[in-house]
Design an enzyme around this catalytic site. Structure first.
Site, short mmCIF file in Angstrom:
data_model
loop_
_atom_site.label_atom_id
_atom_site.label_comp_id
_atom_site.label_asym_id
_atom_site.label_seq_id
_atom_site.Cartn_x
_atom_site.Cartn_y
_atom_site.Cartn_z
CG ASP A 167 15.12 2.01 -36.50
OD1 ASP A 167 15.51 3.07 -35.96
OD2 ASP A 167 15.22 1.80 -37.72
CG ASP A 182 13.31 7.15 -41.39
OD1 ASP A 182 12.42 6.68 -42.13
OD2 ASP A 182 13.94 8.17 -41.68
CE LYS A 236 18.97 2.78 -33.45
NZ LYS A 236 17.70 2.61 -34.17
CG ASP A 293 15.20 0.15 -41.29
OD1 ASP A 293 15.53 0.59 -40.17
OD2 ASP A 293 15.38 0.78 -42.35
#
Length: 282
Positions: free
Chosen positions: A8, A10, A179, A204
């Site tokens: 991922d 950000d 996702k 995250d």
């Protein structure tokens, strides 16, 4: 055993326009050691080249082929479903380019699909047009269902918020490709030519990155540098294989894979070379 990473962006690689310490070192190690990896993003606004340029400016020098967006996953899925189809788009450049590259025509009436992505210039007129098209038979597709997006100034509505509006008005449920959809998670793994047991998802966010990885049987790494705190984990009936404060803890990749990650479950592997599998099982 060969290992590759789906990563991922950000909250893992950067926060807004700030590089997370250690992210550039981790990616440099992957490149130097020829370890396969893809950046996975649920942001459909930017093209691959746009994302590449942002990373270059942060000191992460990757190729366009290292980037896989939910816009790409959506366009590829719809191209298989309806080759040379038509779509009405609520979104920006990344989604428009992906749809065009996969053979779609963008129209403003009687489309096969209404496709919704992120956008900062969405108007009520565009939403009203989409409602009419959906009620007229167009299928409602979402690049992702993230309800909000973090910005340097706070939070703005995400694709999921726009989709919720259309669902409420039309009574139709959107189909989402980003996702944690298995469609995007599987497509990314296949892009790297990895087996399920060889794939590691690093993210995250529990509801997208980790959930998607768990559902696919990938090994999962949760970084606490973004949207999830340790205190949040008790809310979920599933969890990551490994929790780290930031991606900096993965810079010694070989040591991390050997010492911290569980062994991938080969019994759950998907066939990666059907011809070889067929010959071996004839």
């Amino acid at each position: 055993m060969k290992t590759g990473f789906l990563i991922d962006m950000d909250g893992v690689i950067y926060r807004g326009s700030e590089l997370i310490p250690g992210a550039d070192q981790f990616i440099d190690v992957l490149i130097r050691q020829d370890i396969p990896f893809l950046f996975l993003t649920n942001n459909s606004q930017r093209t691959r080249r746009d994302v590449q340029t942002k990373l270059h400016r942060m000191g992460i020098f990757v190729e366009e082929s290292h980037i896989f967006t939910c816009a790409m996953a959506t366009a590829r899925f719809l191209a298989k479903l309806k080759p040379n189809g038509t779509a009405y788009i609520i979104g920006e450049g990344g989604l428009l380019q992906a749809m065009h590259q996969n053979g779609f025509s963008i129209v403003d009436h009687s489309p096969d699909f209404v496709v919704v992505g992120e956008g900062r210039t969405i108007t009520l007129n565009a939403l009203e047009s989409a409602v009419d098209m959906i009620l007229g038979g167009a299928k409602l597709i979402a690049t992702n269902l993230d309800p909000s997006c973090p910005t340097k100034n706070g939070t703005r509505p995400g694709c999921g918020a726009t989709v919720a509006y259309l669902e409420a008005v039309t009574g139709r449920k959107a189909f989402s490709v980003g996702k944690p959809s298995p469609i995007m998670m599987r497509a990314a793994r296949k892009e790297l030519k990895l087996a399920t047991s060889q794939t590691v998802m690093v993210g995250d966010t529990m509801e997208t990155d980790i959930l998607g990885g768990v559902q696919m049987g990938y090994r999962t790494v949760l970084t606490l540098s973004g949207g999830t705190n340790k205190e949040d984990l008790g809310q979920f009936a599933y969890g990551p294989d490994v929790i780290v404060d930031s991606i900096a803890e993965l810079c010694d990749v070989s040591e991390f894979v050997q010492s911290s990650l569980p062994i991938g479950n080969r019994e759950d592997d998907t066939v990666t070379n059907f011809a070889a599998w067929a010959a071996a099982n004839a």
